[in-house]
Scaffold this motif. Structure first.
Motif: not given
Length: 378
Positions: A90-113, A115-120
């Motif tokens: 139900g959300k419009l999210l940037p693709i390719p997946i980037n920092l804003d994609t994840i933060n808006r999808l999961y309502e987070l406030d991650l930094t780039s660093e 986000l790397e931990v999140f993916f790992a």
């Protein structure tokens, strides 16, 4: 008697027609089954007067200064950086997946660093990456794969990503920053007057003769020619000797709305419930000012004109059999997405055509041309 018969007036055929006519001063008959030049990049004004891409959005981008320079002979450019959103949960999210994609999808406030931990934490270990599924789950994990990639790929290709070559999803990057551009190429522009106008300028040469709504099979033995460049489906050229190669086709529902804009970006992808894969609003691409707007809804299928070779091991093995037949033919060049069974971007097709012309320059000498003329006269 034409020096060259070129089958297909898309990028591959048109570039080679232009090069042969302008650089070799030889005659070309360029034919196409359709009623226009430009292949799938053809654009035209619809009934509302809006410039649309009849066969879906074509966005020009390249890292090659040589390819950009070549096309710049035939068009001015309009700066344009392509952005795509995906409707997910139900959300419009940037693709390719980037920092804003994840933060808006999961309502987070991650930094780039972070986000790397999140993916790992979500990546799956894949010993040997061979499929489109492997690429994604080994990069961002299974949940994001299922939300953004699996459904879209099934609709687009008619197969699960686990059945497709890794090249399908390897084309799409994953970013740790907020860069929401779909492409990262140095040169990102649209032809200022549209693709069709660019093709017409490219083919504006008295040595190039164009025959539209013409089928190669119907004319190949009726119009004399010394050499052939073929850009159609390679299996059809050989009368499906080893069986048909699978291709995916597309159909489009074009609509016009009485409003200036309806989407925040040119393209919205639909990887989840809808039957269509994406919706394109063309005024974003062209910059046209108009009180109405036109969109297209894109529906992939197995039937219709071939658009995309289906990349998987069994299809690639079948193509190799046709490739061996093609290699045995003298005076015939196979060029382009369908003729070489490869999923090329536009700039890659242009690059392949220019490289083919250089091979022609090296291998088809003036002496050989004179021999051909003598043989034809006997």
């Amino acid at each position: 008697m034409f020096d060259w018969l070129i089958v297909g007036a898309g990028f591959a055929g048109s570039v080679l027609a232009e090069r042969i006519a302008s650089q070799r001063q030889e005659s070309v008959l360029l034919i196409d089954r359709r009623s226009h030049v430009g292949g799938n990049a053809y654009d035209c004004y619809d009934e509302a007067g809006i410039l649309v891409h009849l066969y879906g959005p074509h966005i020009f981008h390249t890292n090659s200064a040589a390819i950009a320079g070549y096309l710049s002979q035939f068009t001015a450019w309009r700066p344009y950086e392509h952005r795509v959103l995906a409707r997910v949960d139900g959300k419009l999210l940037p693709i390719p997946i980037n920092l804003d994609t994840i933060n808006r999808l999961y309502e987070l406030d991650l930094t780039s660093e972070e986000l790397e931990v999140f993916f790992a934490a979500r990546r799956e270990t894949v010993e040997q990456i061979t499929t489109a599924e492997d690429v994604v789950v080994s990069t961002v994990g299974r949940e994001l794969y299922e939300k953004f990639f699996q459904g879209y790929t099934r609709k687009q290709w008619g197969r699960d990503p686990s059945q497709l070559s890794k090249s399908v999803t390897a084309r799409v990057p994953t970013r740790l920053n907020r860069d929401d551009r779909y492409f990262g190429d140095k040169f990102q522009n649209m032809p200022a007057g549209g693709y069709t106008r660019m093709f017409r300028r490219m083919l504006d040469n008295p040595r190039i003769h164009i025959m539209l709504q013409a089928d190669y099979r119907a004319i190949r033995d009726r119009i004399p020619h010394r050499r052939l460049i073929y850009t159609g489906a390679v299996d059809e050229f050989f009368d499906f000797r080893f069986g048909p190669l699978p291709y995916r086709s597309l159909s489009f529902q074009h609509v016009t709305l009485e409003r200036e804009r309806t989407q925040p970006v040119a393209v919205i992808n639909y990887p989840q419930d809808e039957d269509y894969t994406r919706v394109t609003e063309y005024k974003h691409l062209t910059g046209q000012v108009h009180p109405c707007t036109s969109l297209s809804y894109e529906y992939p299928s197995d039937t219709g004109d071939p658009y995309y070779p289906v990349p998987c091991p069994e299809n690639e093995a079948l193509y190799k059999r046709y490739e061996m037949l093609a290699a045995q033919l003298r005076h015939v060049w196979f060029v382009g997405r369908l003729a070489t069974y490869r999923y090329y971007n536009m700039d890659q097709v242009i690059g392949q055509a220019l490289a083919t012309f250089e091979r022609i320059q090296r291998t088809v000498s003036a002496g050989a041309q004179a021999t051909d003329r003598a043989e034809a006269a006997e």
